[in-house]
Design a protein around this motif. Sequence first.
Motif, PDB file in Angstrom:
ATOM      1  N   MET A 177       0.638  -1.160  -0.162  1.00 18.07           N
ATOM      2  CA  MET A 177      -0.097  -0.068  -0.010  1.00 18.07           C
ATOM      3  C   MET A 177       0.718   1.222  -0.128  1.00 18.07           C
ATOM      4  O   MET A 177       0.433   2.235  -0.721  1.00 18.07           O
ATOM      5  CB  MET A 177      -0.890  -0.010   1.217  1.00 18.07           C
ATOM      6  N   GLN A 178       1.946   1.312   0.872  1.00 17.29           N
ATOM      7  CA  GLN A 178       2.698   2.542   0.934  1.00 17.29           C
ATOM      8  C   GLN A 178       3.883   2.699  -0.268  1.00 17.29           C
ATOM      9  O   GLN A 178       4.089   3.864  -0.460  1.00 17.29           O
ATOM     10  CB  GLN A 178       3.332   2.522   2.246  1.00 17.29           C
ATOM     11  N   LYS A 179       4.403   1.437  -0.306  1.00 16.12           N
ATOM     12  CA  LYS A 179       5.262   1.651  -1.461  1.00 16.12           C
ATOM     13  C   LYS A 179       4.913   1.133  -2.819  1.00 16.12           C
ATOM     14  O   LYS A 179       5.918   1.453  -3.775  1.00 16.12           O
ATOM     15  CB  LYS A 179       6.640   0.758  -1.026  1.00 16.12           C
ATOM     16  N   VAL A 185      14.233   1.014  25.023  1.00 16.36           N
ATOM     17  CA  VAL A 185      15.180   2.287  25.359  1.00 16.36           C
ATOM     18  C   VAL A 185      15.663   2.070  26.824  1.00 16.36           C
ATOM     19  O   VAL A 185      14.646   2.364  27.688  1.00 16.36           O
ATOM     20  CB  VAL A 185      14.391   3.375  24.833  1.00 16.36           C
ATOM     21  N   MET A 186      16.714   1.759  26.911  1.00 19.83           N
ATOM     22  CA  MET A 186      17.558   1.697  28.228  1.00 19.83           C
ATOM     23  C   MET A 186      18.784   2.661  28.291  1.00 19.83           C
ATOM     24  O   MET A 186      19.260   3.318  27.379  1.00 19.83           O
ATOM     25  CB  MET A 186      17.990   0.220  28.488  1.00 19.83           C
ATOM     26  N   GLY A 187      19.301   2.798  29.765  1.00 19.36           N
ATOM     27  CA  GLY A 187      20.503   3.255  30.035  1.00 19.36           C
ATOM     28  C   GLY A 187      20.242   4.620  30.452  1.00 19.36           C
ATOM     29  O   GLY A 187      19.240   5.194  31.358  1.00 19.36           O
ATOM     30  N   GLU A 188      21.098   5.728  29.992  1.00 24.47           N
ATOM     31  CA  GLU A 188      21.087   7.078  30.472  1.00 24.47           C
ATOM     32  C   GLU A 188      19.913   7.885  29.677  1.00 24.47           C
ATOM     33  O   GLU A 188      20.413   8.975  28.872  1.00 24.47           O
ATOM     34  CB  GLU A 188      22.472   7.913  30.304  1.00 24.47           C
ATOM     35  N   VAL A 189      18.853   7.612  29.747  1.00 19.85           N
ATOM     36  CA  VAL A 189      17.474   8.465  29.216  1.00 19.85           C
ATOM     37  C   VAL A 189      16.902   8.752  30.361  1.00 19.85           C
ATOM     38  O   VAL A 189      16.711   8.294  31.477  1.00 19.85           O
ATOM     39  CB  VAL A 189      16.858   7.747  28.236  1.00 19.85           C
ATOM     40  N   LEU A 190      16.121   9.822  30.329  1.00 23.19           N
ATOM     41  CA  LEU A 190      15.178  10.473  31.348  1.00 23.19           C
ATOM     42  C   LEU A 190      14.054   9.421  31.700  1.00 23.19           C
ATOM     43  O   LEU A 190      14.004   9.425  32.923  1.00 23.19           O
ATOM     44  CB  LEU A 190      14.479  11.460  30.776  1.00 23.19           C
ATOM     45  N   LYS A 191      13.512   8.703  30.742  1.00 25.69           N
ATOM     46  CA  LYS A 191      12.336   7.854  31.099  1.00 25.69           C
ATOM     47  C   LYS A 191      12.512   6.315  30.403  1.00 25.69           C
ATOM     48  O   LYS A 191      11.891   6.221  29.296  1.00 25.69           O
ATOM     49  CB  LYS A 191      10.836   8.380  30.814  1.00 25.69           C
ATOM     50  N   PRO A 192      13.404   5.503  30.876  1.00 23.54           N
ATOM     51  CA  PRO A 192      13.601   4.263  30.152  1.00 23.54           C
ATOM     52  C   PRO A 192      12.062   3.336  29.959  1.00 23.54           C
ATOM     53  O   PRO A 192      11.308   3.625  30.847  1.00 23.54           O
ATOM     54  CB  PRO A 192      14.520   3.498  31.141  1.00 23.54           C
ATOM     55  N   ASP A 193      11.921   3.036  28.709  1.00 25.65           N
ATOM     56  CA  ASP A 193      10.773   2.516  28.535  1.00 25.65           C
ATOM     57  C   ASP A 193      10.679   1.540  27.552  1.00 25.65           C
ATOM     58  O   ASP A 193      11.630   1.608  26.468  1.00 25.65           O
ATOM     59  CB  ASP A 193       9.687   3.615  28.104  1.00 25.65           C
ATOM     60  N   VAL A 194       9.376   1.035  27.100  1.00 22.00           N
ATOM     61  CA  VAL A 194       9.275  -0.069  25.870  1.00 22.00           C
ATOM     62  C   VAL A 194       8.629   1.037  24.900  1.00 22.00           C
ATOM     63  O   VAL A 194       7.525   1.652  25.359  1.00 22.00           O
ATOM     64  CB  VAL A 194       8.521  -1.212  26.150  1.00 22.00           C
ATOM     65  N   VAL A 195       8.885   1.323  23.742  1.00 25.68           N
ATOM     66  CA  VAL A 195       8.279   2.137  22.856  1.00 25.68           C
ATOM     67  C   VAL A 195       7.795   1.209  21.791  1.00 25.68           C
ATOM     68  O   VAL A 195       8.600   0.330  21.229  1.00 25.68           O
ATOM     69  CB  VAL A 195       9.293   3.056  22.228  1.00 25.68           C
ATOM     70  N   LYS A 196       6.630   1.470  21.387  1.00 25.70           N
ATOM     71  CA  LYS A 196       5.710   0.673  20.310  1.00 25.70           C
ATOM     72  C   LYS A 196       5.999   1.407  18.829  1.00 25.70           C
ATOM     73  O   LYS A 196       6.397   2.544  18.735  1.00 25.70           O
ATOM     74  CB  LYS A 196       4.268   0.753  20.498  1.00 25.70           C
ATOM     75  N   ILE A 197       6.404   0.406  17.868  1.00 23.56           N
ATOM     76  CA  ILE A 197       6.661   0.983  16.423  1.00 23.56           C
ATOM     77  C   ILE A 197       5.100   1.203  15.774  1.00 23.56           C
ATOM     78  O   ILE A 197       4.429   0.050  15.755  1.00 23.56           O
ATOM     79  CB  ILE A 197       7.359   0.073  15.681  1.00 23.56           C
ATOM     80  N   ASP A 198       4.878   2.429  15.196  1.00 27.58           N
ATOM     81  CA  ASP A 198       3.526   2.500  14.838  1.00 27.58           C
ATOM     82  C   ASP A 198       3.354   2.140  13.452  1.00 27.58           C
ATOM     83  O   ASP A 198       4.462   1.656  13.008  1.00 27.58           O
ATOM     84  CB  ASP A 198       3.081   4.176  15.069  1.00 27.58           C
ATOM     85  N   ARG A 199       2.539   2.551  12.656  1.00 23.47           N
ATOM     86  CA  ARG A 199       2.242   2.124  11.318  1.00 23.47           C
ATOM     87  C   ARG A 199       3.107   2.665  10.215  1.00 23.47           C
ATOM     88  O   ARG A 199       3.697   2.197   9.386  1.00 23.47           O
ATOM     89  CB  ARG A 199       0.837   2.197  10.893  1.00 23.47           C
ATOM     90  N   ALA A 200       3.877   3.842  10.785  1.00 26.22           N
ATOM     91  CA  ALA A 200       4.562   4.653  10.062  1.00 26.22           C
ATOM     92  C   ALA A 200       6.168   4.376  10.151  1.00 26.22           C
ATOM     93  O   ALA A 200       6.832   4.697   9.488  1.00 26.22           O
ATOM     94  CB  ALA A 200       4.319   6.197  10.083  1.00 26.22           C
ATOM     95  N   GLY A 201       6.329   3.401  11.247  1.00 27.68           N
ATOM     96  CA  GLY A 201       7.672   2.911  11.578  1.00 27.68           C
ATOM     97  C   GLY A 201       8.346   3.844  12.690  1.00 27.68           C
ATOM     98  O   GLY A 201       7.557   4.947  13.278  1.00 27.68           O
ATOM     99  N   LEU A 202       9.573   3.621  12.842  1.00 28.02           N
ATOM    100  CA  LEU A 202       9.905   4.405  14.421  1.00 28.02           C
ATOM    101  C   LEU A 202      11.359   4.480  13.988  1.00 28.02           C
ATOM    102  O   LEU A 202      12.115   3.531  13.654  1.00 28.02           O
ATOM    103  CB  LEU A 202       9.727   3.526  15.635  1.00 28.02           C
ATOM    104  N   SER A 203      12.069   5.774  14.134  1.00 28.82           N
ATOM    105  CA  SER A 203      13.185   6.069  13.638  1.00 28.82           C
ATOM    106  C   SER A 203      13.827   6.254  15.170  1.00 28.82           C
ATOM    107  O   SER A 203      13.443   6.074  16.220  1.00 28.82           O
ATOM    108  CB  SER A 203      13.487   7.394  13.128  1.00 28.82           C
ATOM    109  N   LEU A 204      15.185   6.270  15.240  1.00 28.61           N
ATOM    110  CA  LEU A 204      15.937   6.310  16.361  1.00 28.61           C
ATOM    111  C   LEU A 204      15.846   7.479  17.159  1.00 28.61           C
ATOM    112  O   LEU A 204      15.859   7.500  18.282  1.00 28.61           O
ATOM    113  CB  LEU A 204      17.536   6.080  16.041  1.00 28.61           C
ATOM    114  N   THR A 205      15.597   8.620  16.599  1.00 27.99           N
ATOM    115  CA  THR A 205      15.704  10.096  17.120  1.00 27.99           C
ATOM    116  C   THR A 205      13.969   9.903  17.629  1.00 27.99           C
ATOM    117  O   THR A 205      14.051  10.470  18.867  1.00 27.99           O
ATOM    118  CB  THR A 205      15.696  11.012  15.983  1.00 27.99           C
ATOM    119  N   GLU A 206      13.119   9.222  17.068  1.00 28.74           N
ATOM    120  CA  GLU A 206      11.821   9.389  17.681  1.00 28.74           C
ATOM    121  C   GLU A 206      11.773   8.584  19.049  1.00 28.74           C
ATOM    122  O   GLU A 206      11.086   8.907  19.884  1.00 28.74           O
ATOM    123  CB  GLU A 206      10.742   8.763  16.629  1.00 28.74           C
TER     124      GLU A 206
END
Length: 369
Positions: free
Chosen positions: A224-226, A253-274
Motif C-alpha cells: 500500500m505504501q510503496k 530504550v534503556m540506559g542514560e535516558v530520562l524515562k527508560p521505557d518500551v516504545v511501540k513502532i507505529d504503522r509509519a515506523g519508528l526512527s532512532l531519534t523518535e
Amino acid sequence: MKKIALPLILLSILSGCSVTGSHLETSNKTVIENKENNNKSKYNLFPLTPQNVNTFNSDSLVNPTASQTLLTQLANYEYKIGVGDILNVTVYDHPELTTPAGSYRSASDSGNWVHSDGTIFYPYIGKVHVAGKAVSEVRADIAQRLAQYIEKPQVDVNVASFRSQKVYVTGEIKNPNYLAITNVPLTVLDAVNKTGGLNDDADWRNVTLTRDGKETHVSLYALMQKGDLTQNHLLKDHDIIHVPRDDAQKVFVMGEVLKPDVVKIDRAGLSLTEALSSVGGINELSASSTGIFVIRKSTEENVVADIYQLDLSDASSFVLGTEFELKPYDTVYVTDAPITRWNRLIKQLLPTVSGFNELSEGILRVRNW
C-alpha cells in the motif's frame, strides 16, 4: 590504627562492589558447562555515517514494482463452477426451458443448484456435469446436447449465486469475515478493502496468507505504501488472510535516558531519534554523547548481534538518527559518561569511608577514656 584501617577500607570496597544491586548466588547451584566455543561468537559494530545510514533500512529498499505473475493470472482468470453454486440457464425462444422467475423469486432462488456430485438436472438432456468447468464450457455442452431436440439452440449460462468457494479474512480487520470467490478476480488488497480495512493496532508489515497449510508472508506496508505489487496475490478457495496485532512491534530504550521505557513502532515506523524523544531524550548530565547504541540480533552465522553506534557529540547527528529505522525487539542503549561512572563509584564509597571515620573516632574516644 593505620595498619588496621587500610585492610578494612579495601575489604569494604570489595564487599560493596560485590553486592551492589540485585544478586543471585551461584555457588550452591549446578552450573551446566557450555561446550560451545565462545571465541566463535562475534559482534559487528557499525558507526552510523551519512554514507551508510540508509543501507541499514530494509524499507528504503522497497520500490514500486509490477508483478508480471499477477498480471498474467488476472488476464487468464476464469471462474470454475463448484458444488453449491446456483446456475441460471437461458434458452432463447424457448421459455419452457428457461429458468422460471416470478416477481418474488430471485434467480438464485429459482436457478439450478449444483449438487454434491457436481451435476445439475436439465430438461430433455438430464444430468449435466458442471463442477470444475467454466460457464463457457457448460454453455457449449448444454447447447450440443439440446441440438438433438431443438434446431440451433441459443443457450446462455451464468452463475446466479456464488456459494462454493470462499476466502477468510481474520485478525485486526474492521469487519473480519469470509468473501466469496466470484467471476471477478479477488486479490489480497481487494479482500482487505472489502472487509473494511485495517484496525489501528494492526501489524500491516507481517500479514500471513495461508494456502494448503503453507504460510506466505505479505507486507501490506510494501504493497500500500510503496506500491510493491509483488506482495499482492490472487486468492483461491479456502485461503486465509490473517492480520496480526502489533504487540511484537516494540523496541526497548534503556540506559542514560530520562524515562527508560518500551516504545511501540507505529504503522509509519519508528526512527532512532523518535525513540529517544519518546522517552524524554538522553540525560544531558550523565549520558555519553558518543555512546548511543542500537543492539539488534544478527542474521549472520556465528554473529550474536549487530551494533549500530550514533555519535551525538554534534547535535546535527540527530539527522542520522531520524533516517535510521528501528526494527522490532531492537534495544536502544545510552551509555553513561566516564565522569558519571567515577562519581557513582565515589558516591558508593563515601558511606563506607564516613562509617569507618566514625568507627575510628569512637575507638579513639574509648582508648582516651
